[in-house]
Design a protein around this motif. Structure first.
Motif, PDB file in Angstrom:
ATOM      1  N   ALA A  67       0.835  -1.186   0.000  1.00 32.64           N
ATOM      2  CA  ALA A  67       0.000   0.000   0.000  1.00 32.64           C
ATOM      3  C   ALA A  67       0.874   1.241   0.000  1.00 32.64           C
ATOM      4  O   ALA A  67       1.950   1.260   0.585  1.00 32.64           O
ATOM      5  CB  ALA A  67      -0.907   0.002   1.232  1.00 32.64           C
ATOM      6  N   GLY A  68       0.391   2.286  -0.657  1.00 33.21           N
ATOM      7  CA  GLY A  68       1.108   3.538  -0.653  1.00 33.21           C
ATOM      8  C   GLY A  68       2.276   3.545  -1.615  1.00 33.21           C
ATOM      9  O   GLY A  68       2.587   2.555  -2.273  1.00 33.21           O
ATOM     10  N   PRO A  69       2.959   4.680  -1.685  1.00 31.50           N
ATOM     11  CA  PRO A  69       4.090   4.814  -2.605  1.00 31.50           C
ATOM     12  C   PRO A  69       5.327   4.123  -2.072  1.00 31.50           C
ATOM     13  O   PRO A  69       5.417   3.834  -0.870  1.00 31.50           O
ATOM     14  CB  PRO A  69       4.293   6.332  -2.675  1.00 31.50           C
ATOM     15  N   PRO A  70       6.315   3.850  -2.922  1.00 35.08           N
ATOM     16  CA  PRO A  70       7.584   3.314  -2.429  1.00 35.08           C
ATOM     17  C   PRO A  70       8.257   4.336  -1.519  1.00 35.08           C
ATOM     18  O   PRO A  70       8.041   5.547  -1.630  1.00 35.08           O
ATOM     19  CB  PRO A  70       8.393   3.078  -3.710  1.00 35.08           C
ATOM     20  N   ASP A  71       9.063   3.837  -0.591  1.00 35.33           N
ATOM     21  CA  ASP A  71       9.757   4.689   0.369  1.00 35.33           C
ATOM     22  C   ASP A  71      10.987   5.296  -0.296  1.00 35.33           C
ATOM     23  O   ASP A  71      12.072   4.713  -0.297  1.00 35.33           O
ATOM     24  CB  ASP A  71      10.146   3.856   1.596  1.00 35.33           C
ATOM     25  N   GLY A  72      10.811   6.476  -0.873  1.00 31.80           N
ATOM     26  CA  GLY A  72      11.887   7.103  -1.624  1.00 31.80           C
ATOM     27  C   GLY A  72      13.106   7.401  -0.784  1.00 31.80           C
ATOM     28  O   GLY A  72      14.243   7.247  -1.252  1.00 31.80           O
ATOM     29  N   ALA A  73      12.895   7.841   0.455  1.00 32.40           N
ATOM     30  CA  ALA A  73      14.033   8.164   1.316  1.00 32.40           C
ATOM     31  C   ALA A  73      14.858   6.923   1.608  1.00 32.40           C
ATOM     32  O   ALA A  73      16.097   6.958   1.571  1.00 32.40           O
ATOM     33  CB  ALA A  73      13.542   8.800   2.612  1.00 32.40           C
ATOM     34  N   ALA A  74      14.183   5.803   1.886  1.00 30.40           N
ATOM     35  CA  ALA A  74      14.905   4.560   2.162  1.00 30.40           C
ATOM     36  C   ALA A  74      15.625   4.063   0.913  1.00 30.40           C
ATOM     37  O   ALA A  74      16.757   3.566   0.985  1.00 30.40           O
ATOM     38  CB  ALA A  74      13.942   3.493   2.681  1.00 30.40           C
ATOM     39  N   LEU A  75      14.975   4.204  -0.239  1.00 29.91           N
ATOM     40  CA  LEU A  75      15.621   3.786  -1.477  1.00 29.91           C
ATOM     41  C   LEU A  75      16.841   4.648  -1.781  1.00 29.91           C
ATOM     42  O   LEU A  75      17.873   4.144  -2.232  1.00 29.91           O
ATOM     43  CB  LEU A  75      14.625   3.851  -2.631  1.00 29.91           C
ATOM     44  N   ALA A  76      16.728   5.945  -1.536  1.00 32.50           N
ATOM     45  CA  ALA A  76      17.880   6.823  -1.759  1.00 32.50           C
ATOM     46  C   ALA A  76      19.057   6.409  -0.888  1.00 32.50           C
ATOM     47  O   ALA A  76      20.217   6.477  -1.316  1.00 32.50           O
ATOM     48  CB  ALA A  76      17.494   8.275  -1.487  1.00 32.50           C
ATOM     49  N   ARG A  77      18.766   5.965   0.326  1.00 32.17           N
ATOM     50  CA  ARG A  77      19.849   5.541   1.215  1.00 32.17           C
ATOM     51  C   ARG A  77      20.560   4.298   0.693  1.00 32.17           C
ATOM     52  O   ARG A  77      21.738   4.087   0.973  1.00 32.17           O
ATOM     53  CB  ARG A  77      19.312   5.284   2.624  1.00 32.17           C
ATOM     54  N   THR A  78      19.858   3.466  -0.092  1.00 35.48           N
ATOM     55  CA  THR A  78      20.516   2.265  -0.631  1.00 35.48           C
ATOM     56  C   THR A  78      21.599   2.618  -1.634  1.00 35.48           C
ATOM     57  O   THR A  78      22.501   1.812  -1.894  1.00 35.48           O
ATOM     58  CB  THR A  78      19.513   1.310  -1.312  1.00 35.48           C
ATOM     59  N   GLY A 131       1.183   2.816  -6.375  1.00 39.09           N
ATOM     60  CA  GLY A 131       1.378   3.906  -5.424  1.00 39.09           C
ATOM     61  C   GLY A 131       2.280   5.016  -5.914  1.00 39.09           C
ATOM     62  O   GLY A 131       2.458   6.016  -5.224  1.00 39.09           O
ATOM     63  N   GLY A 132       2.867   4.879  -7.090  1.00 35.84           N
ATOM     64  CA  GLY A 132       3.769   5.897  -7.591  1.00 35.84           C
ATOM     65  C   GLY A 132       5.090   5.303  -8.034  1.00 35.84           C
ATOM     66  O   GLY A 132       5.271   4.083  -8.036  1.00 35.84           O
ATOM     67  N   GLN A 133       6.024   6.160  -8.384  1.00 34.70           N
ATOM     68  CA  GLN A 133       7.296   5.708  -8.948  1.00 34.70           C
ATOM     69  C   GLN A 133       8.451   6.465  -8.317  1.00 34.70           C
ATOM     70  O   GLN A 133       8.336   7.639  -7.966  1.00 34.70           O
ATOM     71  CB  GLN A 133       7.303   5.916 -10.459  1.00 34.70           C
ATOM     72  N   TRP A 134       9.594   5.770  -8.189  1.00 33.05           N
ATOM     73  CA  TRP A 134      10.830   6.380  -7.710  1.00 33.05           C
ATOM     74  C   TRP A 134      11.965   5.848  -8.567  1.00 33.05           C
ATOM     75  O   TRP A 134      11.965   4.679  -8.962  1.00 33.05           O
ATOM     76  CB  TRP A 134      11.088   6.010  -6.256  1.00 33.05           C
ATOM     77  N   SER A 135      12.945   6.696  -8.874  1.00 30.58           N
ATOM     78  CA  SER A 135      14.130   6.221  -9.567  1.00 30.58           C
ATOM     79  C   SER A 135      15.342   6.948  -9.023  1.00 30.58           C
ATOM     80  O   SER A 135      15.245   8.076  -8.522  1.00 30.58           O
ATOM     81  CB  SER A 135      14.014   6.436 -11.081  1.00 30.58           C
ATOM     82  N   GLY A 136      16.484   6.294  -9.108  1.00 26.60           N
ATOM     83  CA  GLY A 136      17.714   6.887  -8.636  1.00 26.60           C
ATOM     84  C   GLY A 136      18.909   6.252  -9.317  1.00 26.60           C
ATOM     85  O   GLY A 136      18.838   5.116  -9.807  1.00 26.60           O
ATOM     86  N   THR A 137      20.006   6.998  -9.361  1.00 22.29           N
ATOM     87  CA  THR A 137      21.247   6.499  -9.960  1.00 22.29           C
ATOM     88  C   THR A 137      22.421   6.862  -9.074  1.00 22.29           C
ATOM     89  O   THR A 137      22.325   7.745  -8.219  1.00 22.29           O
ATOM     90  CB  THR A 137      21.476   7.091 -11.364  1.00 22.29           C
ATOM     91  N   ALA A 138      23.529   6.191  -9.308  1.00 19.13           N
ATOM     92  CA  ALA A 138      24.777   6.499  -8.619  1.00 19.13           C
ATOM     93  C   ALA A 138      25.922   6.130  -9.541  1.00 19.13           C
ATOM     94  O   ALA A 138      25.834   5.157 -10.298  1.00 19.13           O
ATOM     95  CB  ALA A 138      24.878   5.717  -7.306  1.00 19.13           C
ATOM     96  N   GLY A 139      27.000   6.896  -9.480  1.00 19.87           N
ATOM     97  CA  GLY A 139      28.174   6.584 -10.272  1.00 19.87           C
ATOM     98  C   GLY A 139      28.305   7.443 -11.512  1.00 19.87           C
ATOM     99  O   GLY A 139      27.314   7.923 -12.070  1.00 19.87           O
ATOM    100  N   THR A 140      29.521   7.609 -11.956  1.00 15.50           N
ATOM    101  CA  THR A 140      29.815   8.424 -13.128  1.00 15.50           C
ATOM    102  C   THR A 140      29.295   7.767 -14.403  1.00 15.50           C
ATOM    103  O   THR A 140      29.536   6.581 -14.640  1.00 15.50           O
ATOM    104  CB  THR A 140      31.333   8.635 -13.266  1.00 15.50           C
TER     105      THR A 140
END
Length: 412
Positions: A50-61, A81-90
């Motif tokens: 239920a609800g959106p993904p936990d963006g803050a927790a995902l960002a911490r990964t 519940g919505g969408q989150w995306s994130g990247t890391a690295g050059t």
């Protein structure tokens, strides 16, 4: 092509073993689902996201990347519940293409199941019937269905593509390729692992043969069948089965390196972004997070398969797991976990997910979703080694992606 070392790579990433790695590394991970009630079907049925993904927790990964043996990552989580995306690295962007490794097997299985729906392939028909002479005369009959759910008992890869199993060997041979027939012939010089249909062992040779079967039955290339049956109808702009000599990735792409030990014992980082795409139907495809999300959504919604074949995607055979740690996850440990195309796992919070992992040197990827598509994740990590040391990060991403679960009373 998947060597015995690369087969072992994901085996070492199985949760039972990798949580030990995570503990040694000091990385916090959730308790195994095996610690929960063992009635996995009722447990999974009781969980709804239920609800959106936990963006803050995902960002911490991704906050500690790049670091150690990981140079970059991208993650895409979606659902109702919505969408989150994130990247890391050059050089890693949200729309980057990457090598999807054994996620290619899901495309291959889907094409075979479509041909079965068209009555051009019988899942109960044998490899010996469709591809006479491919398997030794001493082998028992192996059905097409057993190829797809890895219950064939066929031996794994032989020594043709293994080298010495090191990053150095791969860096020196990254452009090498062999035909599917050569790979299969090398493997079947060994004895059967078990009687067909009696156990399950994840094995890339099954998918090489399935790809050969597609070409034999249709009279067209595997690449063309994937293009006309899946890529074009779904509008997948970034997904391709590369030509055998096409070592490059189209831009934008996630770069990949491996750490190689030189003759003087000094470690150096070698770019392996360009490499042979000729694990072919077994693991050679290129895609993006958006495309894999769209493909999995269409597949689970039944857009690609009629009901009878769609049911095969969720029919895990009732056989034991044979020397394969892929299935040593949670309450079903020791039992088969692959259907005719997908892998099933029950996470520590009781959520059951379906999908597939994939690995190529420099790339570790996965796509998973709940059956109702309430939550989906696509990830791709860029490790610099072949040992699977990146698994704690993979496990953290997957469990965090599905961790906003609420339990509701079970129906009835």
């Amino acid at each position: 092509m998947k060597t015995p070392v690369r087969d072992r790579r994901w085996n070492t990433l199985a949760v039972s073993g990798a949580l030990l790695v995570a503990a040694v590394a000091g990385i916090a991970t959730p308790a195994l689902a095996a610690d929960r009630p063992t009635d996995s079907a009722s447990s999974a049925a009781a969980v709804r996201l239920a609800g959106p993904p936990d963006g803050a927790a995902l960002a911490r990964t991704l906050a500690d990347l790049p670091t150690g043996g990981v140079t970059g990552a991208l993650v895409r989580v979606g659902g109702r519940g919505g969408q989150w995306s994130g990247t890391a690295g050059t050089g890693v962007s949200a729309d980057a293409r990457f090598r999807i490794g054994s996620i290619s097997k899901v495309f291959t299985a889907t094409v075979v199941l479509q041909l079965a729906a068209e009555r051009r392939i019988d899942l109960d028909g044998t490899v010996q019937h469709y591809l006479p002479g491919l398997l030794p005369a001493s082998y028992p009959p192996v059905t097409v269905g057993q190829l797809l759910d890895h219950t064939s008992g066929l031996p794994g890869g032989g020594g043709l593509t293994s080298g010495d199993g090191t990053e150095s060997w791969f860096a020196a041979h990254k452009a090498d390729s062999w035909t599917p027939a050569q790979v299969v012939a090398d493997a079947v010089a060994q004895p059967m692992g078990f009687a067909p249909g009696t156990a399950q062992q994840y094995n890339g040779i099954n998918t090489f043969i399935a790809g050969m079967l597609v070409e034999k039955v249709t009279g067209r290339t595997f690449a063309r069948e994937v293009q006309t049956r899946i890529v074009r109808p779904l509008g997948l702009r970034d997904t391709v089965v590369p030509d055998r000599d096409d070592l490059a990735l189209p831009a934008p792409h996630a770069p990949a390196w491996v750490d190689v030990t030189g003759p003087d014992g000094v470690r150096q980082r070698v770019d392996v972004t360009e490499q042979s795409p000729w694990p072919w139907a077994e693991g050679g495809m290129v895609s993006s997070a958006a495309d894999l999300d769209r493909f999995m959504t269409a597949l689970l919604r039944g857009r690609l398969l009629p009901p009878a074949q769609q049911a095969e995607l969720f029919d895990v055979p009732d056989v034991p797991n044979h020397r394969n740690k892929n299935c040593e996850i949670g309450p079903t440990a020791g039992h088969a976990c692959f259907s005719k195309g997908l892998m099933s796992a029950t996470l520590p919070n009781g959520v059951q997910v379906w999908g597939k992992t994939g690995s190529r040197p420099g790339y570790t990827s996965g796509v998973f979703a709940t059956k109702d598509l309430g939550r989906k994740v696509v990830y791709s990590i860029n490790p610099t080694g072949l040992s699977g040391a990146e698994f704690p990060k993979v496990w953290q991403i997957v469990t965090t992606s599905f961790d906003s679960a609420q339990e509701y009373p079970k129906a009835g």
